[in-house]
Write a protein that holds these residues in place. Structure first.
Motif, PDB file in Angstrom:
ATOM      1  N   PHE A   9       0.841  -1.181   0.000  1.00 45.57           N
ATOM      2  CA  PHE A   9       0.000   0.000   0.000  1.00 45.57           C
ATOM      3  C   PHE A   9       0.883   1.240   0.000  1.00 45.57           C
ATOM      4  CE2 PHE A   9      -2.549   3.222   2.277  1.00 45.57           C
ATOM      5  CZ  PHE A   9      -3.715   3.164   1.539  1.00 45.57           C
ATOM      6  N   GLY A  68       1.651  -3.466   3.934  1.00 46.51           N
ATOM      7  CA  GLY A  68       1.100  -4.635   3.272  1.00 46.51           C
ATOM      8  C   GLY A  68       0.273  -4.229   2.072  1.00 46.51           C
ATOM      9  N   ASP A  69      -0.185  -5.228   1.365  1.00 48.76           N
ATOM     10  CA  ASP A  69      -1.038  -4.994   0.207  1.00 48.76           C
ATOM     11  C   ASP A  69      -2.473  -4.820   0.698  1.00 48.76           C
ATOM     12  OD1 ASP A  69      -2.048  -4.909  -2.367  1.00 48.76           O
ATOM     13  OD2 ASP A  69      -2.182  -7.091  -2.522  1.00 48.76           O
ATOM     14  N   LEU A  70      -3.144  -3.772   0.248  1.00 45.03           N
ATOM     15  CA  LEU A  70      -4.514  -3.519   0.702  1.00 45.03           C
ATOM     16  C   LEU A  70      -5.439  -4.673   0.315  1.00 45.03           C
ATOM     17  CD1 LEU A  70      -6.641  -1.633   1.937  1.00 45.03           C
ATOM     18  CD2 LEU A  70      -6.768  -0.438  -0.257  1.00 45.03           C
TER      19      LEU A  70
END
Lengths: 496, 496
Positions: A9, A68-70
């Motif tokens: 993110f 992190g990745d959303l």
């Protein structure tokens, strides 16, 4: 089980706002779609399923240092959380006393999350929304419009607030400074009162022993003669009776104390009359059930939840107090950094924090306000009527089944019964049956003890439950009981 | 102001679920779009604006009996609520100590609203999410992984829990039954401690007078000699010192007590060492600021909020306790209707309700979990560094402006200062300036008292605040001060 974080993110350099709002927006749409799909098909899957060990372990990561990745975090939610929820949104969840939630309240939570309002105080519209919810609550309960109130997590906190206000009335405001020194206060509730009343006495420093648990009649309502005897006895001991707690919808059987008699008794003896109406209060919205609560409008305070029979998403409890001044005298303080003004954002006193322990307070009022506005009180009342009707239907079915036995009369919406067999330990057998049903994902009732016997307890609160659901529940538990008795030659379901 | 209800919401006959899920879905999309637009442009409008009288009145309707229009209720929200929020999502909101929220947390609230989980207990994934948040909190604070904890509304509740656990340690579990009878307990905090510590002593029945407020040094930190003298004096009086409360980030100036010294002192005197770190705890995520908190890892308990410096939407507080057994001994009870099992949904003990007053508990853990997963601890730490940097910049600007005067050193992220003039009542002048700024919608600082003088208090907490915002704030308040002094010939901003 965990998603690799392919696309961390990316927030703007100096804030938590994203570089790319579009990603938030489109994921938001997907979440709305997924949640609507979940709710629209909520009866299709299992009510509950046990978390596999590897799912439980998958949560246990070190504190993540990097972004992190959303979408990946949402995927984690979908893999680890959503399949393993408690299940109270499911039509066949009838355990404990849980509301089913509703989609309007869900959307309100999105809005509240966006506004990020703090309702501890100050002069802004979210506080007005809460004040309106309190006014509607007063109207519902037949309280004067001058009554004060505040939303809290739930009735446990609301009962604590009531005990503290009653403590102030009995001992005066000086108790806040001086504490309880050799305090002679005693309170009264029935043996069927919810444990959180006792916890409130504990937290307030009065002690659980100072809560006299008065025996009940066959209808599980407080025995008024026993109450009178207890008060007389305590007074003779030099103690100071200060509070009487009525139950409007007991946790075990849904019984409602004779609130009118309790009100009269309280007035006669100068007691603070509090009603724990955690779920029962909402029955005021049912023309049919309202008479059962006669006397609640005479109470000094009432504690109840919107997340039970009003189906507002968790958590949303409420305390309503007739005497707003005494209520404020119990909680209000004015440190320099919370100085009140006549204009600007620091205006608008009294503030909600003057009526309870919380200074930081989320916007739980919004989900209550929107739920009431969209469905209307009559529809909520109809849901309550329907719960009670289903409880009666279930009671008839239980009575008609030779292998089942009712353990308590049905006052409102709670049905307590058990499976009968020649088992040595019927309590264990019935606990096993309940756990079997839960593990099968078929239905979630819970258990309690009624007159020393373990009961299967079905609390009809959830608005989604239907006749067909109850039929599946009973068929399922009969099958489970028979399976268990057949597996054990010592048991015989015809034997009793 | 109110929308006419053209299309009453149509639920299915027996539930609150809609006939038409598509209407819910599409309104949900619109709400996501609107909230994203609100946040993406949040700095453009006024920080706050006063509610017109007719808006305030528009809330006051009788309890609606009939169903309303779903979109119409949202229109009411847009007309009556959204324009008149407190404004803490706005970059120029620097009043009190408020977090700004974040879009990930907002989406998590949508999901939590849909799942409608009750985290009081039982065996389901939402409880595991909360346990993981507690483990991460323990890691952040340098607590052992065996520490217990629970999420609550905010630090006010968390401090109450700490006082109750300390009370149990001092008096034993019997205090829960017996209450406080002639109780000699005394606790210690600095004069700068947040008022909610005192409120906790009040609620717990110990009384606010039993909280000794120890004077501070010039850095607004507890004076250790004065503490030692107070404890010696109380012991000589036959009282029982039981608890020492350190502040990590005081509300007025952001000062941090010497936690290492407090820890040593507590150990020496057998006191429960609690740290009220409402916002300060999160500074543990900043490598640069962490040394200021040295000693916090030695505490017996720490109370803090995720909705302040961690920018999680309101409300989300946390209590962490080193001794999980003592924590549970303070709150756990086991009524029949909450019977714990080894399998099925009633497994999974201990339950969160064993660690705090709440039995009904919403899924506030989800917004914390997702915020941490998506942003990562380092980014949250960077936001904290930036707040402190902005505070130093503001302090330099204040020092450079002859019309402004610093009133307290900047320990972390709070700047207290005032406008100087030859006014008879500088306190009133500064209160007026703050209200002027708020009413103009330009910025929202708040006020407090520092050494008997009213201070303009700027708390840099909000992740959206920038240098440019602070420049606007200072320019605005200089202009307001000059306007007020010019309007009154008695005042002269050069005069002091």
């Amino acid at each position: 089980m965990r998603t690799t974080h392919d696309t961390p993110f990316t927030a703007k350099p100096d804030t938590l706002d994203p570089q790319d709002w579009e990603a938030v927006r489109s994921l938001g749409h997907r979440m709305v779609d997924d949640m609507v799909a979940l709710l629209a098909g909520v009866g299709d899957g299992p009510v509950w399923q046990a978390m596999p060990g590897e799912v439980r372990e998958a949560f246990k990561t070190p504190l993540p240092r990097e972004a992190g990745d959303l979408a990946g975090s949402y995927a984690d939610f979908q893999a680890l959380v959503q399949p393993y929820i408690g299940g109270n949104i499911h039509p066949r969840f009838v355990g404990w006393v849980h509301g089913g939630g509703n989609p309007v309240g869900m959307l309100a939570e999105l809005l509240a999350g966006g506004l990020n309002a703090n309702l501890g105080g100050r002069d802004h519209a979210p506080v007005e929304v809460e004040r309106q919810v309190i006014r509607w609550s007063a109207e519902m309960l037949g309280f004067p419009s001058t009554a004060s109130g505040v939303l809290v997590t739930g009735t446990s906190l609301a009962n604590l607030i009531a005990v503290l206000v009653a403590r102030t009335r009995a001992l005066g405001g000086a108790v806040r400074q001086d504490g309880l020194q050799g305090c002679p206060l005693v309170a009264y509730a029935s043996t069927e009162a919810h444990n959180c009343v006792s916890r409130a006495m504990d937290m307030a420093g009065l002690g659980t022993a100072a809560l006299r648990l008065i025996p009940c009649d066959a209808q599980h309502r407080m025995d008024m003669d026993a109450l009178a005897a207890a008060v007389t006895h305590d007074q003779a001991q030099g103690l100071q009776p200060f509070m009487l707690v009525g139950s409007a919808g007991t946790v075990d059987t849904g019984a409602i104390d004779d609130l009118m008699a309790l009100s009269r008794f309280s007035r006669l003896h100068g007691l603070w009359f509090h009603v724990d109406a955690a779920f029962g209060a909402l029955a005021m919205l049912s023309a049919q059930k309202r008479p059962l609560l006669a006397g609640i409008s005479e109470a000094d305070s009432v504690a109840f939840d919107f997340h039970k029979w009003a189906q507002v998403p968790y958590d949303a409890g409420c305390i309503l107090v007739r005497d707003a001044d005494l209520h404020a005298a119990t909680f209000a303080t004015q440190p320099a950094y919370l100085r009140r003004e006549e204009r600007g954002l620091a205006a608008g006193r009294p503030w909600p924090t003057d009526f309870g322990p919380d200074l930081s307070r989320g916007f739980r009022a919004l989900k209550v306000w929107m739920t009431i506005k969209v469905y209307g009180a009559d529809k909520l009342g109809a849901v309550i009527d329907r719960s009670c009707e289903l409880a009666q239907q279930l009671a008839r079915r239980v009575a008609a089944e030779p292998e089942l036995e009712m353990l308590a009369p049905v006052a409102l919406n709670v049905v307590c019964f058990r499976f009968r067999a020649a088992a040595a330990d019927l309590d264990q057998l019935n606990a096993d049956i309940v756990a079997d049903l839960q593990e099968d994902g078929l239905a979630v009732p819970s258990t309690t003890m009624i007159n020393g016997q373990l009961a299967i307890r079905v609390a009809l609160v959830n608005h989604r439950t239907s006749e067909a659901d109850l039929a599946l529940l009973v068929d399922g538990l009969l099958a489970a009981g028979r399976r268990r008795t057949a597996a054990n030659p010592q048991m015989n379901s015809q034997g009793i």
